[in-house]
Structures are given as C-alpha cells and as structure tokens.
Design a protein around this motif. Structure first.
Motif, mmCIF file in Angstrom:
data_model
loop_
_atom_site.group_PDB
_atom_site.id
_atom_site.type_symbol
_atom_site.label_atom_id
_atom_site.label_comp_id
_atom_site.label_asym_id
_atom_site.label_seq_id
_atom_site.Cartn_x
_atom_site.Cartn_y
_atom_site.Cartn_z
ATOM 1 N N TYR A 96 46.004 94.854 13.443
ATOM 2 C CA TYR A 96 47.468 94.843 13.493
ATOM 3 C C TYR A 96 47.991 96.168 14.031
ATOM 4 C CZ TYR A 96 52.341 94.504 12.323
ATOM 5 O OH TYR A 96 53.712 94.494 12.407
ATOM 6 N N SER A 97 47.428 97.267 13.530
ATOM 7 C CA SER A 97 47.873 98.584 13.956
ATOM 8 C C SER A 97 47.636 98.811 15.446
ATOM 9 C CB SER A 97 47.150 99.665 13.129
ATOM 10 O OG SER A 97 47.588 100.946 13.492
ATOM 11 N N ALA A 98 46.465 98.434 15.929
ATOM 12 C CA ALA A 98 46.160 98.607 17.357
ATOM 13 C C ALA A 98 47.089 97.758 18.218
ATOM 14 C CB ALA A 98 44.702 98.259 17.640
ATOM 15 N N ALA A 99 47.377 96.546 17.771
ATOM 16 C CA ALA A 99 48.271 95.663 18.518
ATOM 17 C C ALA A 99 49.684 96.235 18.552
ATOM 18 C CB ALA A 99 48.274 94.269 17.908
ATOM 19 N N ALA A 100 50.133 96.772 17.428
ATOM 20 C CA ALA A 100 51.477 97.351 17.380
ATOM 21 C C ALA A 100 51.538 98.648 18.189
ATOM 22 C CB ALA A 100 51.877 97.618 15.925
#
Length: 146
Positions: A96-100
């Motif tokens: 999620y963090s990498a996508a955001a």
C-alpha cells in the motif's frame, strides 16, 4: 460518526500527515547529503571529472542509493500503517505504501477510512521527494558535463 468526531478525525490525520511529511523531508535531506558525501559529489570534484566509465558507475551507484533511500521512506510509512493497525500484515503495508508513495494510484479496498487521507498525503510527499531526487541526479549529471 457525528460532525465533531469527523472534524477531530480529520485533524488527527492532517497532524500525523504533517509529522510524517516533516520526518520524510528530513530523512531525504540527510540521505542526499550522505549520498553526496559518500560518492564525493561536491561541485568542484565533479567539474574535474569527465563523462567516462567512472562517471557512469557513479551515476549508476547514485541511482541505486536513491532507490534505497526511497524504499526506506516507503518503509517508514509502512511501519506507521502496521503500528496504528491500519493494515495487519507488513507485506500489505509495504504494498500500500509503495503504491501511494509512487502515485501509482491503486486503492486498497480494506484500508480503514480513518487512515486513508494519510495514504493520499503519502502520494503527495512521494511525488515531491521523487522529483527532488530527479533534480539531484540531473544536477549531478550537469556538473559532470561542465
């Protein structure tokens, strides 16, 4: 949730986002300074170099180190998501963090509503930090070509 609770929840997310932005900006600054010192990227040193194999190795190393720096920044957000209980698995938090951070724009369907705004701010912070790294690399390359 009534209007008062909604306003408080929004305020908490904005304060946390601001704190994370400050932490990541400081991390990125220190990271760029460290990379610059490690690779001897001072302007006067770079002006004496030419565009040769050594310069290509330096730029490749710079790119790799910047990738590591961005990954560490993604990990900081991922750790936050796990600590507050927004995500139960660390792998999901990193995803999620990498996508955001990369502004990929994937939504995480089961992500709690009370933390989604922080994910949106992570996208803005990531966009700025990636741009900063790009400017750093371009500046380094320009000094090598002078």
């Amino acid at each position: 949730m009534n209007e008062s609770e909604t306003a408080i929840a929004l305020s908490v997310q904005l304060l946390i986002s601001g704190g994370l932005m400050l932490a990541l900006t400081l991390t990125h600054s220190l990271g760029l300074i460290g990379v610059s010192k490690l690779l001897h990227l001072e302007p006067e040193v770079l002006k004496r170099r030419s565009l040769d194999m050594r310069a290509m190795i330096t730029m490749s190393t710079l790119g790799t180190l910047l990738f590591v720096l961005h990954f560490l920044e993604i990990l900081l957000f991922a750790i936050f998501y796990v600590v507050v209980g927004a995500v139960d698995r660390f792998e999901s938090a990193i995803f999620y963090s990498a996508a955001a951070y990369s502004t990929l724009g994937l939504s995480f369907g089961s992500f709690p509503e009370e933390w989604r705004l922080i994910g949106a701010f992570e996208g803005l912070i990531g966009f700025i930090l990636i741009g900063w790294s790009t400017a750093f690399m371009v500046g380094t390359m320009n000094r090598l070509r002078e």
